[in-house]
Design a protein around this motif. Sequence first.
Motif, PDB file in Angstrom:
ATOM      1  N   ASP A 172       0.830  -1.198   0.000  1.00  0.00           N
ATOM      2  CA  ASP A 172       0.000   0.000   0.000  1.00  0.00           C
ATOM      3  C   ASP A 172       0.874   1.261   0.000  1.00  0.00           C
ATOM      4  OD1 ASP A 172      -2.921   0.991   0.699  1.00  0.00           O
ATOM      5  OD2 ASP A 172      -1.492   2.172   1.873  1.00  0.00           O
ATOM      6  N   GLU A 173       0.480   2.264  -0.761  1.00  0.00           N
ATOM      7  CA  GLU A 173       1.290   3.476  -0.877  1.00  0.00           C
ATOM      8  C   GLU A 173       1.442   4.198   0.456  1.00  0.00           C
ATOM      9  OE1 GLU A 173       0.520   5.808  -4.269  1.00  0.00           O
ATOM     10  OE2 GLU A 173       2.208   7.134  -3.898  1.00  0.00           O
ATOM     11  N   LYS A 174       0.407   4.137   1.311  1.00  0.00           N
ATOM     12  CA  LYS A 174       0.499   4.783   2.629  1.00  0.00           C
ATOM     13  C   LYS A 174       1.586   4.127   3.472  1.00  0.00           C
ATOM     14  CE  LYS A 174      -4.195   6.515   3.019  1.00  0.00           C
ATOM     15  NZ  LYS A 174      -5.532   6.294   3.566  1.00  0.00           N
ATOM     16  N   ILE A 175       1.671   2.809   3.380  1.00  0.00           N
ATOM     17  CA  ILE A 175       2.721   2.085   4.129  1.00  0.00           C
ATOM     18  C   ILE A 175       4.088   2.488   3.592  1.00  0.00           C
ATOM     19  CG2 ILE A 175       3.710  -0.202   4.629  1.00  0.00           C
ATOM     20  CD1 ILE A 175       0.825  -1.311   4.474  1.00  0.00           C
ATOM     21  N   PHE A 176       4.178   2.559   2.255  1.00  0.00           N
ATOM     22  CA  PHE A 176       5.439   2.948   1.635  1.00  0.00           C
ATOM     23  C   PHE A 176       5.882   4.337   2.101  1.00  0.00           C
ATOM     24  CE2 PHE A 176       7.860   5.181  -1.584  1.00  0.00           C
ATOM     25  CZ  PHE A 176       8.889   4.294  -1.833  1.00  0.00           C
ATOM     26  N   ILE A 177       4.967   5.280   2.097  1.00  0.00           N
ATOM     27  CA  ILE A 177       5.311   6.659   2.484  1.00  0.00           C
ATOM     28  C   ILE A 177       5.731   6.711   3.953  1.00  0.00           C
ATOM     29  CG2 ILE A 177       4.324   8.977   2.843  1.00  0.00           C
ATOM     30  CD1 ILE A 177       2.673   8.424   0.231  1.00  0.00           C
ATOM     31  N   SER A 178       5.036   5.953   4.787  1.00  0.00           N
ATOM     32  CA  SER A 178       5.384   5.909   6.212  1.00  0.00           C
ATOM     33  C   SER A 178       6.789   5.333   6.408  1.00  0.00           C
ATOM     34  CB  SER A 178       4.340   5.055   6.951  1.00  0.00           C
ATOM     35  OG  SER A 178       4.774   4.803   8.253  1.00  0.00           O
ATOM     36  N   LEU A 179       7.068   4.228   5.708  1.00  0.00           N
ATOM     37  CA  LEU A 179       8.413   3.616   5.814  1.00  0.00           C
ATOM     38  C   LEU A 179       9.485   4.569   5.291  1.00  0.00           C
ATOM     39  CD1 LEU A 179       7.771  -0.068   4.628  1.00  0.00           C
ATOM     40  CD2 LEU A 179       8.577   0.628   6.884  1.00  0.00           C
ATOM     41  N   ASN A 180       9.151   5.253   4.200  1.00  0.00           N
ATOM     42  CA  ASN A 180      10.107   6.178   3.596  1.00  0.00           C
ATOM     43  C   ASN A 180      10.451   7.324   4.558  1.00  0.00           C
ATOM     44  OD1 ASN A 180      11.641   6.610   1.272  1.00  0.00           O
ATOM     45  ND2 ASN A 180      10.267   8.230   0.585  1.00  0.00           N
ATOM     46  N   THR A 181       9.445   7.805   5.284  1.00  0.00           N
ATOM     47  CA  THR A 181       9.674   8.878   6.268  1.00  0.00           C
ATOM     48  C   THR A 181      10.559   8.376   7.403  1.00  0.00           C
ATOM     49  OG1 THR A 181       7.497   9.766   5.759  1.00  0.00           O
ATOM     50  CG2 THR A 181       8.495  10.502   7.817  1.00  0.00           C
ATOM     51  N   GLU A 182      10.253   7.168   7.881  1.00  0.00           N
ATOM     52  CA  GLU A 182      11.042   6.613   8.986  1.00  0.00           C
ATOM     53  C   GLU A 182      12.479   6.315   8.543  1.00  0.00           C
ATOM     54  OE1 GLU A 182       8.357   4.172  11.900  1.00  0.00           O
ATOM     55  OE2 GLU A 182       7.689   3.811   9.880  1.00  0.00           O
ATOM     56  N   GLN A 183      12.613   5.886   7.292  1.00  0.00           N
ATOM     57  CA  GLN A 183      13.964   5.642   6.778  1.00  0.00           C
ATOM     58  C   GLN A 183      14.770   6.935   6.739  1.00  0.00           C
ATOM     59  OE1 GLN A 183      15.141   3.328   2.945  1.00  0.00           O
ATOM     60  NE2 GLN A 183      15.568   5.465   2.544  1.00  0.00           N
ATOM     61  N   ALA A 184      14.115   8.031   6.333  1.00  0.00           N
ATOM     62  CA  ALA A 184      14.808   9.326   6.270  1.00  0.00           C
ATOM     63  C   ALA A 184      15.276   9.752   7.665  1.00  0.00           C
ATOM     64  CB  ALA A 184      13.886  10.381   5.667  1.00  0.00           C
ATOM     65  N   GLU A 185      14.449   9.491   8.678  1.00  0.00           N
ATOM     66  CA  GLU A 185      14.831   9.826  10.056  1.00  0.00           C
ATOM     67  C   GLU A 185      16.011   8.965  10.507  1.00  0.00           C
ATOM     68  OE1 GLU A 185      11.215   9.434  12.286  1.00  0.00           O
ATOM     69  OE2 GLU A 185      10.304  11.165  11.296  1.00  0.00           O
ATOM     70  N   ALA A 186      15.969   7.690  10.157  1.00  0.00           N
ATOM     71  CA  ALA A 186      17.081   6.793  10.514  1.00  0.00           C
ATOM     72  C   ALA A 186      18.355   7.229   9.786  1.00  0.00           C
ATOM     73  CB  ALA A 186      16.721   5.351  10.142  1.00  0.00           C
ATOM     74  N   HIS A 187      18.203   7.694   8.552  1.00  0.00           N
ATOM     75  CA  HIS A 187      19.330   8.192   7.766  1.00  0.00           C
ATOM     76  C   HIS A 187      19.966   9.398   8.474  1.00  0.00           C
ATOM     77  CE1 HIS A 187      20.685   8.612   3.276  1.00  0.00           C
ATOM     78  NE2 HIS A 187      21.697   8.771   4.098  1.00  0.00           N
ATOM     79  N   ASN A 188      19.107  10.316   8.950  1.00  0.00           N
ATOM     80  CA  ASN A 188      19.605  11.485   9.700  1.00  0.00           C
ATOM     81  C   ASN A 188      20.388  11.049  10.939  1.00  0.00           C
ATOM     82  OD1 ASN A 188      18.347  13.184   7.892  1.00  0.00           O
ATOM     83  ND2 ASN A 188      16.539  13.511   9.172  1.00  0.00           N
ATOM     84  N   ALA A 189      19.885  10.020  11.610  1.00  0.00           N
ATOM     85  CA  ALA A 189      20.554   9.540  12.828  1.00  0.00           C
ATOM     86  C   ALA A 189      21.920   8.942  12.495  1.00  0.00           C
ATOM     87  CB  ALA A 189      19.670   8.509  13.526  1.00  0.00           C
ATOM     88  N   VAL A 190      22.027   8.276  11.347  1.00  0.00           N
ATOM     89  CA  VAL A 190      23.329   7.733  10.922  1.00  0.00           C
ATOM     90  C   VAL A 190      24.316   8.884  10.709  1.00  0.00           C
ATOM     91  CG1 VAL A 190      24.569   6.605   9.013  1.00  0.00           C
ATOM     92  CG2 VAL A 190      22.467   5.591   9.903  1.00  0.00           C
ATOM     93  N   ILE A 191      23.868   9.926   9.999  1.00  0.00           N
ATOM     94  CA  ILE A 191      24.745  11.070   9.711  1.00  0.00           C
ATOM     95  C   ILE A 191      25.187  11.745  11.019  1.00  0.00           C
ATOM     96  CG2 ILE A 191      24.853  13.366   8.636  1.00  0.00           C
ATOM     97  CD1 ILE A 191      22.886  12.252   6.484  1.00  0.00           C
ATOM     98  N   LYS A 192      24.231  11.973  11.911  1.00  0.00           N
ATOM     99  CA  LYS A 192      24.529  12.628  13.189  1.00  0.00           C
ATOM    100  C   LYS A 192      25.522  11.808  14.007  1.00  0.00           C
ATOM    101  CE  LYS A 192      22.239  14.001  17.472  1.00  0.00           C
ATOM    102  NZ  LYS A 192      20.999  13.907  18.238  1.00  0.00           N
TER     103      LYS A 192
END
Lengths: 149, 57
Positions: free
Chosen positions: A78-98
Amino acid sequence: MLEQLKAVKDKYPDELENLKGSYSQVERVKKIAYLGDMERACRGDENLWGLLNNLITECFEYTRYVLALERCLKNNCDEKIFISLNTEQAEAHNAVIKNTHILLEAMAQKGRDTNWSSGLGSSQNRSTYSWLALALACQKMIIEENIKI
Amino acid sequence: MNKNDKEDLILEYCELVIDSLRSSQNVVDSNKIEQMRLALGLNHNQIINAGFSILLK
């Protein structure tokens, strides 16, 4: 957005059957960032060791979302699930950089070898941090297998 | 097992391994992990290698 990503991900190299006995990806990721070098540079300092483990935890978190998104795309989720995962991935990506920069600063202050970071570039270059996260997670999964699983 | 199913199983295996490594408790069913290895006909390192081959393409 989902359709565009699906189109990009449609073509996979047909190499699964050739993987038996091959550890080529592990060798490849060691060239991105060799975990052994990072561990050697942090060894003997409790604070640095803790910061390295924090980074690895965030790399696992990020990789978990990358895996979930890949499966989501392959299984037409489902696209809603995809968008939710994509948002959480971006946050995890930020945490890796930090966490990468926290570790780097602490290592530099203590005169430890930071050559492993030479290819990373600025925080704006997010794709290199993605590669770093996947590379460290991959190596840790191979190493830990003999210990825990 | 077709290619898509096989790749999905490989990726699911990688997810379970990460869940196992992240958790201090044994919340991941080791029997399930073993069954997945048998279904794929690959050992742990080969599956991780295959998983990252998909992710790092």
